[in-house]
Design an enzyme around this catalytic site. Structure first.
Site, PDB file in Angstrom:
ATOM      1  N   TRP A  81     -24.407 -15.212  -0.025  1.00  0.00           N
ATOM      2  CA  TRP A  81     -23.421 -16.251   0.306  1.00  0.00           C
ATOM      3  C   TRP A  81     -23.554 -16.755   1.730  1.00  0.00           C
ATOM      4  O   TRP A  81     -23.325 -17.930   1.990  1.00  0.00           O
ATOM      5  CB  TRP A  81     -22.007 -15.708   0.076  1.00  0.00           C
ATOM      6  N   TYR A 117       0.870  -1.181   0.000  1.00  0.00           N
ATOM      7  CA  TYR A 117       0.000   0.000   0.000  1.00  0.00           C
ATOM      8  C   TYR A 117       0.900   1.221   0.000  1.00  0.00           C
ATOM      9  O   TYR A 117       2.114   1.109  -0.118  1.00  0.00           O
ATOM     10  CB  TYR A 117      -0.922  -0.041   1.254  1.00  0.00           C
ATOM     11  N   ARG A 128      -6.649   2.671   3.424  1.00  0.00           N
ATOM     12  CA  ARG A 128      -7.472   1.441   3.391  1.00  0.00           C
ATOM     13  C   ARG A 128      -6.702   0.234   3.926  1.00  0.00           C
ATOM     14  O   ARG A 128      -7.260  -0.837   4.089  1.00  0.00           O
ATOM     15  CB  ARG A 128      -7.909   1.158   1.953  1.00  0.00           C
TER      16      ARG A 128
HETATM   17  C1  LIG Z   1     -20.032 -17.945   2.920  1.00  0.00           C
HETATM   18  C2  LIG Z   1     -19.230 -17.122   1.949  1.00  0.00           C
HETATM   19  C3  LIG Z   1     -19.071 -17.820   0.633  1.00  0.00           C
HETATM   20  O1  LIG Z   1     -19.564 -18.895   0.382  1.00  0.00           O
HETATM   21  N1  LIG Z   1     -18.323 -17.183  -0.310  1.00  0.00           N
HETATM   22  C4  LIG Z   1     -17.872 -15.818  -0.108  1.00  0.00           C
HETATM   23  C5  LIG Z   1     -18.101 -14.947  -1.339  1.00  0.00           C
HETATM   24  C6  LIG Z   1     -17.757 -15.681  -2.578  1.00  0.00           C
HETATM   25  C7  LIG Z   1     -17.681 -17.025  -2.640  1.00  0.00           C
HETATM   26  C8  LIG Z   1     -17.342 -17.353  -3.930  1.00  0.00           C
HETATM   27  N2  LIG Z   1     -17.223 -16.238  -4.637  1.00  0.00           N
HETATM   28  N3  LIG Z   1     -17.482 -15.217  -3.812  1.00  0.00           N
HETATM   29  C9  LIG Z   1     -17.409 -13.895  -4.287  1.00  0.00           C
HETATM   30  C10 LIG Z   1     -16.419 -13.541  -5.199  1.00  0.00           C
HETATM   31  C11 LIG Z   1     -16.358 -12.239  -5.644  1.00  0.00           C
HETATM   32  C12 LIG Z   1     -17.243 -11.292  -5.194  1.00  0.00           C
HETATM   33  C13 LIG Z   1     -18.219 -11.674  -4.290  1.00  0.00           C
HETATM   34  F1  LIG Z   1     -19.084 -10.741  -3.870  1.00  0.00           F
HETATM   35  C14 LIG Z   1     -18.304 -12.958  -3.820  1.00  0.00           C
HETATM   36  C15 LIG Z   1     -17.940 -17.919  -1.490  1.00  0.00           C
END
Ligand SMILES: CCC(=O)N1CCc2c(cnn2-c2cccc(F)c2)C1
Length: 168
Positions: A73, A8, A14
């Site tokens: 996610w 950085y 950041r």
């Molecule tokens: C419980 C958390 C989880 O399963 N993951 C975290 C988020 C994620 C995963 C796979 N790609 N990804 C992702 C990649 C780039 C931008 C974004 F917002 C999300 C798997």
């Protein structure tokens, strides 16, 4: 223990949150601070060659990240999670991919005439999306070819060979 190198500027900015976490968890790392004099050369090596290209790279990165961020996610209710994932992959992904395919057009790379981290991010995101829907890119051979080009870059290929195997 992997060797961490935090790159950085010579400021908190950041990066300071990462420095706090490394300190709190007693994780050794290299705190590499780019000087103002070195930044132009470093910046050029990371992004597009002109200000416009750099803006285009940022726009694509943000567009990819916005789409990926729409997936719940961390949703704990599996039925809700499945339904939302399916809706995004079935109803939203086709239009998103059509737009990206149109933007790529007949070019070799998403921006300019050499690889940028926008291409890297496309490969990273599309790798995950294909795990979620194996036929997602069946109508987008140029987007598939872009991912193959990224993964054929020797240092990227080497990293992929040595990285831990994970589903996501
Ligand atoms: C419980 C958390 C989880 O399963 N993951 C975290 C988020 C994620 C995963 C796979 N790609 N990804 C992702 C990649 C780039 C931008 C974004 F917002 C999300 C798997």
């Amino acid at each position: 223990m992997p060797h961490y190198k935090l790159i950085y500027f010579n400021m908190r900015g950041r990066a300071e949150i990462i420095r706090y976490l490394f300190a709190y968890l007693d994780i050794p790392y290299e705190d590499h601070r780019i000087s103002q004099d070195d930044w132009p050369a470093v910046k050029q090596s990371l992004a597009g060659k002109t200000e416009l290209e750099r803006c285009q790279v940022d726009a694509i990165i943000d567009t990819l990240d916005d789409f990926m961020s729409r997936f719940p996610w961390a949703e704990k209710k599996q039925d809700i999670k499945d339904q939302m994932f399916n809706e995004l992959l079935t109803n939203d992904a086709p239009g998103f991919l059509q737009d990206l395919d149109l933007y790529l057009g007949k070019k070799d790379w998403l921006v300019g005439n050499s690889v940028t981290w926008a291409d890297f991010y496309w490969d990273i995101c599309s790798t995950t999306l294909l795990v979620l829907k194996h036929d997602l890119l069946d109508k987008h051979p140029k987007l598939v070819a872009l991912g193959i080009k990224v993964r054929s870059i020797p240092v990227i290929a080497d990293w992929i060979k040595q990285r831990p195997e994970t589903r996501m």
